[in-house]
Write a protein that holds these residues in place. Structure first.
Motif, PDB file in Angstrom:
ATOM      1  N   GLY A  63       0.804  -1.208   0.000  1.00 18.51           N
ATOM      2  CA  GLY A  63       0.000   0.000   0.000  1.00 18.51           C
ATOM      3  C   GLY A  63       0.839   1.261   0.000  1.00 18.51           C
ATOM      4  N   GLU A  64       0.172   2.400  -0.194  1.00 15.36           N
ATOM      5  CA  GLU A  64       0.845   3.699  -0.261  1.00 15.36           C
ATOM      6  C   GLU A  64       0.118   4.710   0.610  1.00 15.36           C
ATOM      7  OE1 GLU A  64       2.445   4.342  -4.671  1.00 15.36           O
ATOM      8  OE2 GLU A  64       0.261   4.165  -4.567  1.00 15.36           O
ATOM      9  N   LEU A  65       0.888   5.602   1.225  1.00 15.12           N
ATOM     10  CA  LEU A  65       0.348   6.714   1.999  1.00 15.12           C
ATOM     11  C   LEU A  65       0.787   7.995   1.296  1.00 15.12           C
ATOM     12  CD1 LEU A  65      -1.121   7.544   4.687  1.00 15.12           C
ATOM     13  CD2 LEU A  65       1.161   7.763   5.664  1.00 15.12           C
ATOM     14  N   TYR A  66      -0.166   8.874   0.984  1.00  9.96           N
ATOM     15  CA  TYR A  66       0.164  10.119   0.293  1.00  9.96           C
ATOM     16  C   TYR A  66      -0.876  11.185   0.626  1.00  9.96           C
ATOM     17  CZ  TYR A  66      -3.225   8.119  -2.974  1.00  9.96           C
ATOM     18  OH  TYR A  66      -4.337   7.538  -3.518  1.00  9.96           O
ATOM     19  N   VAL A  67      -0.561  12.422   0.269  1.00  5.06           N
ATOM     20  CA  VAL A  67      -1.481  13.537   0.459  1.00  5.06           C
ATOM     21  C   VAL A  67      -1.868  14.045  -0.920  1.00  5.06           C
ATOM     22  CG1 VAL A  67      -1.764  15.859   1.393  1.00  5.06           C
ATOM     23  CG2 VAL A  67      -0.441  14.172   2.663  1.00  5.06           C
ATOM     24  N   ASP A  68      -3.176  14.176  -1.152  1.00  2.00           N
ATOM     25  CA  ASP A  68      -3.654  14.764  -2.404  1.00  2.00           C
ATOM     26  C   ASP A  68      -4.810  15.712  -2.083  1.00  2.00           C
ATOM     27  OD1 ASP A  68      -5.938  13.209  -2.070  1.00  2.00           O
ATOM     28  OD2 ASP A  68      -5.611  11.971  -3.833  1.00  2.00           O
ATOM     29  N   GLU A  69      -5.590  16.096  -3.103  1.00  2.52           N
ATOM     30  CA  GLU A  69      -6.671  17.065  -2.892  1.00  2.52           C
ATOM     31  C   GLU A  69      -7.761  16.557  -1.953  1.00  2.52           C
ATOM     32  OE1 GLU A  69      -7.948  14.466  -6.255  1.00  2.52           O
ATOM     33  OE2 GLU A  69      -6.089  15.490  -5.788  1.00  2.52           O
ATOM     34  N   LYS A  70      -7.818  15.235  -1.730  1.00  2.00           N
ATOM     35  CA  LYS A  70      -8.812  14.665  -0.820  1.00  2.00           C
ATOM     36  C   LYS A  70      -8.308  14.600   0.616  1.00  2.00           C
ATOM     37  CE  LYS A  70     -10.558  11.723  -4.508  1.00  2.00           C
ATOM     38  NZ  LYS A  70      -9.473  11.903  -5.462  1.00  2.00           N
ATOM     39  N   GLY A  71      -7.014  14.847   0.826  1.00  2.00           N
ATOM     40  CA  GLY A  71      -6.421  14.791   2.158  1.00  2.00           C
ATOM     41  C   GLY A  71      -5.361  13.706   2.244  1.00  2.00           C
ATOM     42  N   LEU A  72      -5.185  13.172   3.447  1.00  2.00           N
ATOM     43  CA  LEU A  72      -4.220  12.105   3.696  1.00  2.00           C
ATOM     44  C   LEU A  72      -4.871  10.780   3.306  1.00  2.00           C
ATOM     45  CD1 LEU A  72      -1.466  11.236   4.872  1.00  2.00           C
ATOM     46  CD2 LEU A  72      -2.568  11.143   7.112  1.00  2.00           C
ATOM     47  N   ILE A  73      -4.283  10.085   2.329  1.00  2.00           N
ATOM     48  CA  ILE A  73      -4.886   8.888   1.738  1.00  2.00           C
ATOM     49  C   ILE A  73      -3.928   7.704   1.855  1.00  2.00           C
ATOM     50  CG2 ILE A  73      -5.849   7.869  -0.374  1.00  2.00           C
ATOM     51  CD1 ILE A  73      -7.408  10.329   0.618  1.00  2.00           C
TER      52      ILE A  73
END
Length: 158
Positions: A44-54
């Protein structure tokens, strides 16, 4: 095209501007990856985008396919929801099952495995439709109903 179960989790409540946020993100990501590893899923991956912390993961990739991947994905989603709540955050998690395309994107210097398809989009949309908790689509519910009990919350138009 291959059968997959996609999992998307939006994590709320972590202030990314604090000095210790990086260490908290690392600890959270490690814990989420351990949940997946115990259930035979990909990291899996943890990242920040326009939806928030995903955080997202796709069960069924080459080398990690199991006939019960939908069950593993829902079990992982429930465990993640409990872990995230125990850390003082909240999560909205979507799980969707169907066929998707795996392909490599990028150049010879840097490549990344991408997953494209309706279950990936549905899982992300389910995640954004919730304030908190875990939701899954109908194919995931059908694939796991003999092992899990689901609470009907109504129908979403995605």
């Amino acid at each position: 095209m291959r059968p997959v179960s996609a999992l998307f989790a939006r994590i709320s409540g972590l202030d990314l501007r604090t000095p210790n946020s990086l260490s908290r993100l690392h600890a959270l990501c490690t814990s989420l990856q351990e949940i997946l590893q115990v259930r035979g899923g990909p990291s899996g991956e943890l990242y920040v985008d326009e939806k928030g912390l995903i955080f997202n993961s796709v069960f069924g990739s080459r080398g990690s396919f199991h006939r019960d991947d939908p069950l593993r994905a829902v079990d992982s989603a429930c465990a993640m929801d409990q872990l995230i709540a125990s850390e003082g955050f909240s999560a909205s998690i979507g799980v969707a099952t169907g066929h998707a395309l795996f392909c490599m994107v990028g150049s010879a210097r840097r490549r990344q495995l991408m997953v494209h398809g309706a279950p990936v989009n549905r899982a992300a949309r389910l995640m954004t439709a919730l304030a908190s908790g875990v939701a899954c689509d109908a194919p995931t519910e059908r694939a796991t109903r003999s092992s899990l009990h689901f609470e009907q919350r109504g129908t979403l138009q995605l």
